[in-house]
Write a protein that holds these residues in place. Sequence first.
Motif, PDB file in Angstrom:
ATOM      1  N   GLN A  94       0.835  -1.207   0.000  1.00  0.00           N
ATOM      2  CA  GLN A  94       0.000   0.000   0.000  1.00  0.00           C
ATOM      3  C   GLN A  94       0.868   1.254   0.000  1.00  0.00           C
ATOM      4  O   GLN A  94       0.426   2.313  -0.412  1.00  0.00           O
ATOM      5  N   ILE A  95       2.076   1.131   0.471  1.00  0.00           N
ATOM      6  CA  ILE A  95       3.011   2.254   0.506  1.00  0.00           C
ATOM      7  C   ILE A  95       3.788   2.351  -0.806  1.00  0.00           C
ATOM      8  O   ILE A  95       4.008   3.434  -1.333  1.00  0.00           O
ATOM      9  N   SER A  96       4.183   1.223  -1.369  1.00  0.00           N
ATOM     10  CA  SER A  96       5.064   1.234  -2.540  1.00  0.00           C
ATOM     11  C   SER A  96       4.339   1.378  -3.875  1.00  0.00           C
ATOM     12  O   SER A  96       4.895   1.924  -4.819  1.00  0.00           O
ATOM     13  N   ASP A  97       3.120   0.926  -3.967  1.00  0.00           N
ATOM     14  CA  ASP A  97       2.371   0.998  -5.218  1.00  0.00           C
ATOM     15  C   ASP A  97       1.583   2.311  -5.252  1.00  0.00           C
ATOM     16  O   ASP A  97       0.780   2.575  -4.354  1.00  0.00           O
ATOM     17  N   GLN A  98       1.808   3.121  -6.279  1.00  0.00           N
ATOM     18  CA  GLN A  98       1.190   4.448  -6.314  1.00  0.00           C
ATOM     19  C   GLN A  98      -0.326   4.404  -6.295  1.00  0.00           C
ATOM     20  O   GLN A  98      -0.966   5.152  -5.547  1.00  0.00           O
ATOM     21  N   SER A  99      -0.944   3.545  -7.083  1.00  0.00           N
ATOM     22  CA  SER A  99      -2.411   3.479  -7.097  1.00  0.00           C
ATOM     23  C   SER A  99      -2.955   3.058  -5.740  1.00  0.00           C
ATOM     24  O   SER A  99      -3.951   3.608  -5.258  1.00  0.00           O
ATOM     25  N   ARG A 100      -2.319   2.090  -5.119  1.00  0.00           N
ATOM     26  CA  ARG A 100      -2.770   1.640  -3.797  1.00  0.00           C
ATOM     27  C   ARG A 100      -2.542   2.729  -2.750  1.00  0.00           C
ATOM     28  O   ARG A 100      -3.366   2.927  -1.859  1.00  0.00           O
ATOM     29  N   ILE A 158       9.385  11.518 -16.628  1.00  0.00           N
ATOM     30  CA  ILE A 158       8.078  11.731 -15.989  1.00  0.00           C
ATOM     31  C   ILE A 158       8.078  11.180 -14.568  1.00  0.00           C
ATOM     32  O   ILE A 158       7.589  11.835 -13.635  1.00  0.00           O
ATOM     33  N   ALA A 159       8.616   9.981 -14.391  1.00  0.00           N
ATOM     34  CA  ALA A 159       8.659   9.373 -13.051  1.00  0.00           C
ATOM     35  C   ALA A 159       9.487  10.229 -12.099  1.00  0.00           C
ATOM     36  O   ALA A 159       9.109  10.418 -10.938  1.00  0.00           O
ATOM     37  N   ARG A 160      10.609  10.755 -12.578  1.00  0.00           N
ATOM     38  CA  ARG A 160      11.459  11.594 -11.720  1.00  0.00           C
ATOM     39  C   ARG A 160      10.716  12.867 -11.302  1.00  0.00           C
ATOM     40  O   ARG A 160      10.736  13.256 -10.146  1.00  0.00           O
ATOM     41  N   ALA A 161      10.044  13.498 -12.260  1.00  0.00           N
ATOM     42  CA  ALA A 161       9.306  14.731 -11.950  1.00  0.00           C
ATOM     43  C   ALA A 161       8.155  14.457 -10.978  1.00  0.00           C
ATOM     44  O   ALA A 161       7.929  15.220 -10.030  1.00  0.00           O
ATOM     45  N   ALA A 162       7.421  13.377 -11.207  1.00  0.00           N
ATOM     46  CA  ALA A 162       6.307  13.038 -10.325  1.00  0.00           C
ATOM     47  C   ALA A 162       6.816  12.708  -8.926  1.00  0.00           C
ATOM     48  O   ALA A 162       6.223  13.130  -7.924  1.00  0.00           O
ATOM     49  N   ARG A 167       7.412  13.986  -3.269  1.00  0.00           N
ATOM     50  CA  ARG A 167       8.279  14.128  -2.092  1.00  0.00           C
ATOM     51  C   ARG A 167       8.127  15.505  -1.462  1.00  0.00           C
ATOM     52  O   ARG A 167       8.055  15.638  -0.238  1.00  0.00           O
ATOM     53  N   GLU A 168       8.054  16.541  -2.290  1.00  0.00           N
ATOM     54  CA  GLU A 168       7.869  17.898  -1.764  1.00  0.00           C
ATOM     55  C   GLU A 168       6.541  18.013  -1.015  1.00  0.00           C
ATOM     56  O   GLU A 168       6.485  18.580   0.082  1.00  0.00           O
ATOM     57  N   TRP A 169       5.477  17.484  -1.613  1.00  0.00           N
ATOM     58  CA  TRP A 169       4.171  17.536  -0.961  1.00  0.00           C
ATOM     59  C   TRP A 169       4.187  16.765   0.353  1.00  0.00           C
ATOM     60  O   TRP A 169       3.661  17.243   1.374  1.00  0.00           O
ATOM     61  N   LEU A 170       4.785  15.574   0.347  1.00  0.00           N
ATOM     62  CA  LEU A 170       4.851  14.769   1.571  1.00  0.00           C
ATOM     63  C   LEU A 170       5.591  15.516   2.672  1.00  0.00           C
ATOM     64  O   LEU A 170       5.139  15.541   3.826  1.00  0.00           O
ATOM     65  N   LYS A 171       6.704  16.134   2.337  1.00  0.00           N
ATOM     66  CA  LYS A 171       7.474  16.883   3.342  1.00  0.00           C
ATOM     67  C   LYS A 171       6.650  18.030   3.916  1.00  0.00           C
ATOM     68  O   LYS A 171       6.678  18.279   5.124  1.00  0.00           O
ATOM     69  N   GLU A 172       5.905  18.730   3.060  1.00  0.00           N
ATOM     70  CA  GLU A 172       5.040  19.820   3.530  1.00  0.00           C
ATOM     71  C   GLU A 172       3.969  19.296   4.480  1.00  0.00           C
ATOM     72  O   GLU A 172       3.716  19.894   5.532  1.00  0.00           O
ATOM     73  N   GLN A 173       3.331  18.196   4.100  1.00  0.00           N
ATOM     74  CA  GLN A 173       2.262  17.642   4.938  1.00  0.00           C
ATOM     75  C   GLN A 173       2.805  17.133   6.264  1.00  0.00           C
ATOM     76  O   GLN A 173       2.179  17.333   7.308  1.00  0.00           O
ATOM     77  N   ILE A 174       3.949  16.473   6.224  1.00  0.00           N
ATOM     78  CA  ILE A 174       4.547  15.962   7.462  1.00  0.00           C
ATOM     79  C   ILE A 174       4.887  17.118   8.398  1.00  0.00           C
ATOM     80  O   ILE A 174       4.626  17.061   9.602  1.00  0.00           O
ATOM     81  N   ALA A 175       5.437  18.184   7.831  1.00  0.00           N
ATOM     82  CA  ALA A 175       5.772  19.364   8.660  1.00  0.00           C
ATOM     83  C   ALA A 175       4.508  19.968   9.260  1.00  0.00           C
ATOM     84  O   ALA A 175       4.483  20.319  10.452  1.00  0.00           O
ATOM     85  N   GLU A 176       3.458  20.059   8.465  1.00  0.00           N
ATOM     86  CA  GLU A 176       2.197  20.626   8.954  1.00  0.00           C
ATOM     87  C   GLU A 176       1.599  19.743  10.061  1.00  0.00           C
ATOM     88  O   GLU A 176       1.102  20.253  11.062  1.00  0.00           O
ATOM     89  N   LEU A 177       1.649  18.424   9.860  1.00  0.00           N
ATOM     90  CA  LEU A 177       1.109  17.516  10.870  1.00  0.00           C
ATOM     91  C   LEU A 177       1.935  17.527  12.155  1.00  0.00           C
ATOM     92  O   LEU A 177       1.430  17.153  13.212  1.00  0.00           O
TER      93      LEU A 177
END
Length: 181
Positions: A94-100, A158-162, A167-177
């Motif tokens: 659930q962590i490694s597969d993007q759709s999951r 594309i994979a690198r950009a995504a 990663r940027e979004w995750l870091k922002e959310q983790i900091a906010e939480l």
Amino acid sequence: MASGGDLALTILGFLNERPMHGYELKARLAGLSGHLRPVSDGALYPAISRLQAAGLVQRHEEAGTAAARRQVLTLTPEGREELLLRLREPADLQISDQSRFFALLAFLSALPDPADRARVLRRRLAFLEAPAGFFYEDGEPVRARDEPDPYRRGMLVIARAASRAEREWLKEQIAELSLPR
């Protein structure tokens, strides 16, 4: 949502939001990921039956808008606990597969403790920060600049950009939480 685990998670997640009948649930599932993986009646209704047999979902009849009565699905207290467990302690896939992961992310707000949400996001971030690639040569990942095929190179770019954006979004959310409440 092809696997039973993902489908069960999404059913529990949507029913946690409110009771609904099967047709409405199917429409919500299609709205979440139907463009990628449509959910057939042959997958949905047996999954609902399994959740009902496990005591996680209840089914009862209500009057419909027309003459026909309809079956309404409701999450049980055990179903809510199961949902929270699946969200708090997702399987590695659930962590490694993007759709999951996106199916998990769609309901992560149901976890009441921000620390639990941050822990899940940290697991995804750790996965994304581990070295990986699509194509390997001599045991090493192929870099986009070294890939001669333009379509494979496109996959890598594309994979690198995504991955960078996620990663940027995750870091922002983790900091906010992690901010004091």
